[in-house]
Design an enzyme around this catalytic site. Structure first.
Site, mmCIF file in Angstrom:
data_model
loop_
_atom_site.group_PDB
_atom_site.id
_atom_site.type_symbol
_atom_site.label_atom_id
_atom_site.label_comp_id
_atom_site.label_asym_id
_atom_site.label_seq_id
_atom_site.Cartn_x
_atom_site.Cartn_y
_atom_site.Cartn_z
ATOM 1 N N LYS A 141 0.853 -1.184 0.000
ATOM 2 C CA LYS A 141 0.000 0.000 0.000
ATOM 3 C C LYS A 141 0.893 1.239 0.000
ATOM 4 O O LYS A 141 1.776 1.384 0.858
ATOM 5 C CB LYS A 141 -0.885 -0.033 1.249
HETATM 6 O O1 G3P Z 1 -8.730 1.385 4.145
HETATM 7 C C1 G3P Z 1 -8.768 2.726 4.501
HETATM 8 C C2 G3P Z 1 -9.715 2.869 5.622
HETATM 9 O O2 G3P Z 1 -9.274 2.083 6.661
HETATM 10 C C3 G3P Z 1 -9.959 4.221 6.148
HETATM 11 O O3 G3P Z 1 -11.128 4.135 6.892
HETATM 12 O O4 G3P Z 1 -12.831 4.832 8.490
HETATM 13 O O5 G3P Z 1 -10.419 5.454 8.850
HETATM 14 O O6 G3P Z 1 -11.749 6.554 7.057
HETATM 15 P P1 G3P Z 1 -11.555 5.304 7.866
#
Ligand code: G3P
Length: 218
Positions: free
Chosen positions: A83
């Site tokens: 990533k």
């Molecule tokens: O894969 C990216 C994701 O984990 C971000 O999620 O909820 O932290 O915006 P969030």
């Protein structure tokens, strides 16, 4: 549409995998920081739990560091997808890794033009963060629609991995638009199966069944 689970928690990964719904796993440094285990051991253990792509993120921000980290991560297991953040140094890294056959997931994508650049660099996956766009009163799903259109126009092979999904509606919209993959927290995966009418219907079926059993002649 492929379902990835967005967590670094081994218990959640084991439980969701037992339902047969997990095609892959995505992690990020914030998720990994919640677990009490070294990053490399964690990624290795996840790869042994799930037979599918496992995204592991670099933390360097210059090309040399990202490239070095990418090789260390890719050596952990053949299913590791590296990533890489969507910054110019990241795109340069993706271009080189792609040439070497290392799979990449370009993360922190917030615009269709960024997604276009990731595709041109040869990324395996692009991760647009829909929930974080919604958080600032933008429309995350409009971004998925735009990227789908652009990738279709030019037959880019980069897969759209809808990320930062916060609830069942994000998953529904992603499926309708034609996102290749959606990654979601464990909680959202459970929410997808829930419907109050299913619970009420099941309760009624079972109570009717019990009554029939009670009325059976001895
Ligand atoms: O894969 C990216 C994701 O984990 C971000 O999620 O909820 O932290 O915006 P969030």
């Amino acid at each position: 549409m492929k379902f990835f689970i967005d967590t670094a928690n081994l218990d959640e990964i084991k439980e969701a995998s037992s339902w047969g719904l997990v095609d892959g796993v995505t992690t990020n440094p914030s998720l990994v920081s919640k677990e009490n285990i070294s990053f490399h051991d964690l990624i290795s253990q996840i790869c042994h739990l799930v037979d599918g792509p496992v995204s592991a993120e670099v933390v360097g921000t210059i090309y040399q560091d990202m490239y070095r980290e990418a090789h260390i991560l890719a050596d952990i297991h053949t299913n590791v997808v590296v990533k890489i953040p969507l910054i110019p140094e990241g795109l340069k890294t993706v271009k080189l890794l792609t040439k070497e056959g290392i799979k990449t997931n370009v993360t922190l994508c917030f615009s269709a033009t960024q997604a276009l650049l990731a595709a041109k660099a040869g990324a395996t996956y692009i991760s647009p963060f829909v929930g974080r766009l919604d958080d600032i009163s933008a429309n995350g799903m409009d971004l998925i629609r735009d990227i789908r259109l652009i990738y279709n126009n030019y037959q880019y092979q980069t897969q759209i991995l809808t990320a930062s999904a916060r609830g069942p509606l994000h998953i529904l919209e992603a499926a309708k638009i034609g996102s290749d993959v959606v990654t979601m927290p464990f909680k959202v995966m459970m929410q997808l199966a829930k419907h109050p009418l299913t619970d009420i219907g099941l309760e009624k079926f079972l109570s009717d069944w019990r009554k029939t059993q009670e009325n059976q002649p001895a």
